[in-house]
Design a protein around this motif. Structure first.
Motif, PDB file in Angstrom:
ATOM      1  N   UNK A   1      21.102  11.765 -38.361  1.00 26.63           N
ATOM      2  CA  UNK A   1      22.317  11.049 -38.728  1.00 26.63           C
ATOM      3  C   UNK A   1      23.505  11.235 -37.815  1.00 26.63           C
ATOM      4  N   UNK A   2      23.342  11.929 -36.672  1.00 30.02           N
ATOM      5  CA  UNK A   2      24.474  12.071 -35.749  1.00 30.02           C
ATOM      6  C   UNK A   2      24.268  11.273 -34.456  1.00 30.02           C
ATOM      7  N   UNK A   3      23.187  10.540 -34.389  1.00 28.92           N
ATOM      8  CA  UNK A   3      22.974   9.555 -33.327  1.00 28.92           C
ATOM      9  C   UNK A   3      22.534   8.261 -33.997  1.00 28.92           C
ATOM     10  N   UNK A   4      22.746   7.145 -33.299  1.00 27.11           N
ATOM     11  CA  UNK A   4      22.517   5.834 -33.912  1.00 27.11           C
ATOM     12  C   UNK A   4      21.729   4.953 -32.945  1.00 27.11           C
ATOM     13  N   UNK A   5      20.857   4.136 -33.505  1.00 31.45           N
ATOM     14  CA  UNK A   5      19.982   3.262 -32.728  1.00 31.45           C
ATOM     15  C   UNK A   5      20.022   1.863 -33.310  1.00 31.45           C
ATOM     16  N   UNK A   6      20.122   0.857 -32.436  1.00 34.33           N
ATOM     17  CA  UNK A   6      20.199  -0.528 -32.924  1.00 34.33           C
ATOM     18  C   UNK A   6      19.589  -1.469 -31.903  1.00 34.33           C
TER      19      UNK A   6
ATOM     20  N   UNK B   1      36.446  12.713 -31.737  1.00 32.35           N
ATOM     21  CA  UNK B   1      35.044  12.392 -32.006  1.00 32.35           C
ATOM     22  C   UNK B   1      34.722  11.166 -31.166  1.00 32.35           C
ATOM     23  N   UNK B   2      33.703  11.252 -30.327  1.00 32.26           N
ATOM     24  CA  UNK B   2      33.428  10.185 -29.375  1.00 32.26           C
ATOM     25  C   UNK B   2      31.923   9.974 -29.240  1.00 32.26           C
ATOM     26  N   UNK B   3      31.537   8.948 -28.498  1.00 29.26           N
ATOM     27  CA  UNK B   3      30.130   8.562 -28.394  1.00 29.26           C
ATOM     28  C   UNK B   3      29.736   8.314 -26.939  1.00 29.26           C
ATOM     29  N   UNK B   4      28.516   8.719 -26.594  1.00 24.89           N
ATOM     30  CA  UNK B   4      27.880   8.281 -25.356  1.00 24.89           C
ATOM     31  C   UNK B   4      27.010   7.074 -25.704  1.00 24.89           C
ATOM     32  N   UNK B   5      27.160   6.010 -24.924  1.00 29.58           N
ATOM     33  CA  UNK B   5      26.415   4.763 -25.175  1.00 29.58           C
ATOM     34  C   UNK B   5      25.415   4.553 -24.043  1.00 29.58           C
ATOM     35  N   UNK B   6      24.130   4.495 -24.373  1.00 30.30           N
ATOM     36  CA  UNK B   6      23.087   4.267 -23.365  1.00 30.30           C
ATOM     37  C   UNK B   6      22.062   3.278 -23.912  1.00 30.30           C
ATOM     38  N   UNK B   7      21.264   2.760 -22.993  1.00 26.58           N
ATOM     39  CA  UNK B   7      20.223   1.816 -23.424  1.00 26.58           C
ATOM     40  C   UNK B   7      18.840   2.425 -23.220  1.00 26.58           C
ATOM     41  N   UNK B   8      17.816   1.639 -23.573  1.00 25.67           N
ATOM     42  CA  UNK B   8      16.452   2.157 -23.511  1.00 25.67           C
ATOM     43  C   UNK B   8      16.005   2.401 -22.075  1.00 25.67           C
TER      44      UNK B   8
ATOM     45  N   UNK C   1      25.031  -4.670 -33.684  1.00 20.44           N
ATOM     46  CA  UNK C   1      24.536  -3.798 -34.743  1.00 20.44           C
ATOM     47  C   UNK C   1      24.969  -2.350 -34.505  1.00 20.44           C
ATOM     48  N   UNK C   2      24.968  -1.934 -33.248  1.00 20.25           N
ATOM     49  CA  UNK C   2      25.382  -0.570 -32.926  1.00 20.25           C
ATOM     50  C   UNK C   2      26.864  -0.373 -33.250  1.00 20.25           C
ATOM     51  N   UNK C   3      27.674  -1.384 -32.936  1.00 26.66           N
ATOM     52  CA  UNK C   3      29.106  -1.312 -33.245  1.00 26.66           C
ATOM     53  C   UNK C   3      29.328  -1.183 -34.748  1.00 26.66           C
ATOM     54  N   UNK C   4      28.555  -1.911 -35.529  1.00 21.93           N
ATOM     55  CA  UNK C   4      28.669  -1.807 -36.982  1.00 21.93           C
ATOM     56  C   UNK C   4      28.221  -0.435 -37.474  1.00 21.93           C
ATOM     57  N   UNK C   5      27.182   0.099 -36.852  1.00 22.66           N
ATOM     58  CA  UNK C   5      26.635   1.388 -37.284  1.00 22.66           C
ATOM     59  C   UNK C   5      27.647   2.523 -37.109  1.00 22.66           C
ATOM     60  N   UNK C   6      28.444   2.451 -36.041  1.00 27.56           N
ATOM     61  CA  UNK C   6      29.420   3.519 -35.796  1.00 27.56           C
ATOM     62  C   UNK C   6      30.842   3.092 -36.159  1.00 27.56           C
ATOM     63  N   UNK C   7      30.953   1.908 -36.738  1.00 26.22           N
ATOM     64  CA  UNK C   7      32.253   1.381 -37.163  1.00 26.22           C
ATOM     65  C   UNK C   7      33.259   1.379 -36.013  1.00 26.22           C
TER      66      UNK C   7
ATOM     67  N   UNK D   1      17.619  -3.419 -24.892  1.00 25.23           N
ATOM     68  CA  UNK D   1      17.443  -2.918 -26.261  1.00 25.23           C
ATOM     69  C   UNK D   1      16.200  -2.025 -26.356  1.00 25.23           C
ATOM     70  N   UNK D   2      16.208  -1.092 -27.304  1.00 22.60           N
ATOM     71  CA  UNK D   2      17.285  -0.767 -28.239  1.00 22.60           C
ATOM     72  C   UNK D   2      18.386   0.046 -27.559  1.00 22.60           C
ATOM     73  N   UNK D   3      19.511   0.123 -28.261  1.00 23.66           N
ATOM     74  CA  UNK D   3      20.695   0.805 -27.731  1.00 23.66           C
ATOM     75  C   UNK D   3      21.005   2.041 -28.583  1.00 23.66           C
ATOM     76  N   UNK D   4      21.643   3.018 -27.962  1.00 22.38           N
ATOM     77  CA  UNK D   4      21.897   4.293 -28.633  1.00 22.38           C
ATOM     78  C   UNK D   4      23.373   4.673 -28.531  1.00 22.38           C
ATOM     79  N   UNK D   5      23.875   5.257 -29.603  1.00 26.25           N
ATOM     80  CA  UNK D   5      25.207   5.864 -29.608  1.00 26.25           C
ATOM     81  C   UNK D   5      25.040   7.303 -30.079  1.00 26.25           C
ATOM     82  N   UNK D   6      25.346   8.250 -29.211  1.00 25.62           N
ATOM     83  CA  UNK D   6      25.201   9.671 -29.505  1.00 25.62           C
ATOM     84  C   UNK D   6      26.584  10.243 -29.800  1.00 25.62           C
TER      85      UNK D   6
END
Length: 547
Positions: free
Chosen positions: A415-420, A359-366, A425-431, A467-472
Motif C-alpha cells: 500500500x505504499x506504492x501504486x500501479x496503474x 511526502x513525495x513520489x517517484x514516477x516510473x514506467x514498465x 488512473x495513477x493520478x487518481x490513485x495518489x490523489x 504501461x503499467x506505470x508506478x508511483x513509489x
C-alpha cells in the motif's frame, strides 16, 4: 566524585550489547526505537526536584556519543575530573560510534597517500557552502583539529582507521576516514564499543566516571551561571554539580513533534532515536539562543516510507529508485526539484530536497522497471554519465539490483506504492490531479533531450510512456538532525544578547553553530563536527575553569 556508576567490569560485560547498525551521522545516545518515542511532556524542561544523590566533578558531560566522548578525553587530558551521563546502556550505541567515518584534513593517512588537502581549502569551501551562516571561528578550529583526531583514534587508542574514497566529488582521493578493522577489507568496520570503548577505558584510567541509563533533565543555574545538571536514573534523581557542563545529547531525531515543528514534515529516523531534543530544551530553558540553521543529514542510500517493512533499503528497488534521478513529484503531482542533484549529492542535497517534497513520489514506467529487472545497474541504465552522475559511477556502477519486479510488486501490495495502466488512473490513485500534465511535459523534455523546467542532465531523462506505470511513495529520512543551540566560537551557549552563559557548553548535534543546512557536501562532515566540537568544548571548558 561519587563512586557510584558503572564499573570497568560492568562496562566490559555490556560491551557485547552494543549496536552495530550503519549510518553517516553524529553523537548522542542509543538507537532504540521503542524507548525513544517522545511525548509532549518529554520535550519540556523538567522542574528542579529534590535529589536522591549528589555527585561532584569539574566537568559534567551529558551524552556519551562522538562529541561527549571526545569532550571527556580533552577534559581528562587537562587534568579535570569528568562525569559522563549517558542515556543508553554503554558507549557503543550512539551514532558517533557506528557512523562510517569523519571528514578530515591533514591526517597521517592523507599525508602518507600524498593527498594535498589543506585547512585553507577546506575552510573556505565549508564557509562558502554555508554562505557564512555558521560560526567561522568554530569551523576553522574544528577543521584544524580534524586530522589529529583521526590520528589519535589509532595512535592513542588503538582504533584502526583507513581512507574512504571520494564518492561525492570533493576533488581529492580521500577526504574522509573509515574505521577499517581489516587493512585489506574496507568493509570491516570497528563499531560500537569496539570503537568508543578504548576511549572510555582511557578516560576512566584518568579519573573519569561514566553513569549509564541516566538522562540529563535540567541544568542547575545560580546567578546566571550553569553549576551542574539534574539527571534521572529510573526513579532516582541525581544532581551532578560542576563548574562546567557540556551538553551533547544528539539532537532530536527521536522526537517527531519537534521534527514537525522545526522541519514542517514527518521525517523517518535512521539514527539514534533516544535523542529527543532534551539537551536543546535544557539549554533554551537556561536562556540559550536557538540557531537559525535547521535541517537533516539525509539518507544517501534510498528513499524511505514509515509504512514499509524496514522503512528503507538500498538493495530494494522500491526504495532505491527514489535517489536514481527519476521524476519526482509532490502530493499535487508536480515536480519540485532537479532530481539529478538529488542523485549526485544524495547526502548533502538529498535531505534538503526531500524536505521540500515532504511526502513525495517517484514516477516510473514498465520500461524503466524492466531495465533494472534485467540486471542493468542504474548508472548504466541512465547513460553511464560519469561527469553528471559521479556518485552513480562510484557507488552503483556494476551493482545491479535483484528481485526488482518482486520488490516493487510487494510495495504495491503493502500500500505504499501504486500501479496503474494509465497516468490518469495513477493520478487518481495518489490523489495528485496535476500528474497527467506533468508527465506530458516531462516526456516532451525526454524526447528533446533537455529538461526545460529544472535543467537536470539529459542522462536522467527517462520517459514515462510504457504501461503499467508506478508511483513509489517516499518521506524524508535522516541519520541526524541539523540545528540546535547557537554558540560562540568557544562552544559556549549564548543568551539572547549574544553573551556567553558561564559554565555552559554545547557540542555535537545539539550545537547549531557548526553544521549548516543543507548539509555540507564534504562526506563525513557531521561526524567531524561531533568529534572536534566535543574536543573544543572539553578544551575550552578546562581552560575556563583554570582562568
Amino acid at each position: 566524585m561519587s563512586t557510584k556508576g558503572m564499573s570497568r567490569r560492568n562496562f566490559l560485560a555490556l560491551g557485547s550489547l552494543a549496536a552495530v547498525a550503519g549510518g553517516a551521522a553524529l553523537a548522542g545516545c542509543a538507537p532504540t526505537k521503542s524507548e525513544g518515542k517522545a511525548s509532549k511532556d518529554d520535550a519540556k524542561a523538567a522542574e528542579i526536584k529534590t535529589a536522591d544523590e549528589t555527585m561532584e566533578c569539574d566537568i559534567a558531560i551529558v551524552g556519551a556519543g562522538g562529541a561527549g566522548m571526545w569532550a571527556a578525553v580533552e577534559a581528562c587530558r587537562a587534568g579535570k575530573k569528568a562525569i559522563v551521563i549517558e542515556k543508553g546502556q554503554d558507549v557503543g550505541v550512539s551514532n558517533g560510534s557506528i557512523a562510517g567515518g569523519p571528514f578530515m584534513v591533514g591526517s597521517k593517512l592523507q599525508q602518507a597517500a600524498g593527498i594535498d588537502f589543506g585547512v585553507e581549502e577546506a575552510f573556505c569551501h565549508i564557509m562558502e557552502y554555508a554562505h557564512w551562516a555558521t560560526n567561522g571561528g568554530a569551523i576553522k578550529k574544528a577543521v584544524e583539529l580534524s586530522g589529529s583526531t583521526v590520528d589519535q583514534f589509532t595512535d592513542d587508542f588503538g582504533v584502526p582507521t583507513g581512507l574512504r574514497p571520494d564518492n561525492y566529488g570533493a576533488g581529492h582521493k580521500s577526504v574522509r576516514c573509515n574505521f577499517q578493522a581489516d587493512p585489506k577489507d574496507s568493509k570491516t568496520q570497528q563499531k560500537g564499543v569496539n570503537r568508543m570503548g578504548p576511549l572510555q577505558q582511557w578516560c576512566e584510567a584518568n579519573g573519569a566516571q561514566f553513569v549509564f541509563s541516566t538522562t540529563g533533565k535540567t541544568l542547575l543555574m545560580e546567578e546566571g551561571a550553569c553549576v551542574g545538571v539534574q539527571c534521572e536514573q529510573d526513579k532516582k534523581v541525581i544532581d551532578v554539580k560542576a563548574p562546567a557542563v557540556i551538553v551533547c545529547t544528539g539532537g532530536f531525531l527521536g522526537n517527531d513533534e519537534m521534527m514537525q515543528k522545526q522541519l514542517g514534515t514527518h521525517v523517518n529516523p535512521l539514527g539514534n532515536v533516544l535523542s529527543i531534543g532534551e539537551g536543546i530544551d535544557m539549554v533554551t530553558a537556561a536562556g540559550g539562543q536557538l540557531s537559525t540553521q535547521w535541517g537533516i543529514a539525509g539518507n544517501e542510500f534510498s528513499g524511505s516510507n514509515q509504512n514499509a517493512d524496514g522503512v528503507w533499503g538500498k538493495n530494494n528497488a522500491a526504495f532505491s529508485i527514489g535517489i536514481y534521478g527519476t521524476m519526482l513529484v509532490n502530493n499535487q503531482g508536480r515536480r519540485f526539484a532537479n532530481e539529478g542533484r538529488f542523485a549526485n549529492l544524495p547526502l548533502a542535497l538529498g535531505g534538503a530536497i526531500s524536505l521540500v517534497g515532504g511526502q513525495y513520489y517517484a514516477i516510473v514506467d514498465q520500461t524503466y522497471v524492466d531495465g533494472l529487472n534485467a540486471g542493468t545497474d542504474a548508472w548504466t541504465l541512465c547513460g553511464s554519465d560519469a561527469e553528471n552522475w559521479r556518485t552513480g559511477s562510484m557507488t552503483l556502477k556494476g551493482k545491479s539490483l535483484e528481485k526488482v519486479q518482486e520488490n516493487i510488486d510487494a510495495a504495491v501490495a503493502a500500500g505504499w506504492a501504486f500501479k496503474a495502466d494509465s497516468i490518469e488512473e495513477l493520478a487518481n490513485a495518489i490523489d495528485a490531479p496535476d500528474l497527467v500534465e506533468t508527465v506530458d511535459e516531462y516526456n516532451d523534455y525526454c524526447a528533446d533531450g533537455k529538461d526545460e523546467q529544472f535543467y537536470k542532465p539529459a542522462c536522467f531523462l527517462q520517459s514515462v510512456a510504457t504501461a503499467p506505470f508506478y508511483a513509489l511513495q517516499y518521506e524524508p529520512s535522516a541519520w541526524v538532525t541539523i540545528g540546535g543551540i547557537r554558540t560562540n566560537d568557544r562552544m559556549q551557549a549564548i543568551d539572547n544578547k549574544g553573551k556567553a552563559i558561564k559554565g555552559l557548553y554545547v557540542a555535537g548535534a545539539d550545537n547549531g553553530t557548526l553544521m549548516s543546512a543543507p548539509y555540507c557536501d564534504y562526506e563525513g562532515f557531521s561526524l567531524m563536527c561531533a568529534y572536534n566540537g566535543g574536543r573544543m568544548a572539553g578544551m575550552y571548558a578546562s581552560e575556563d575553569i583554570d582562568a
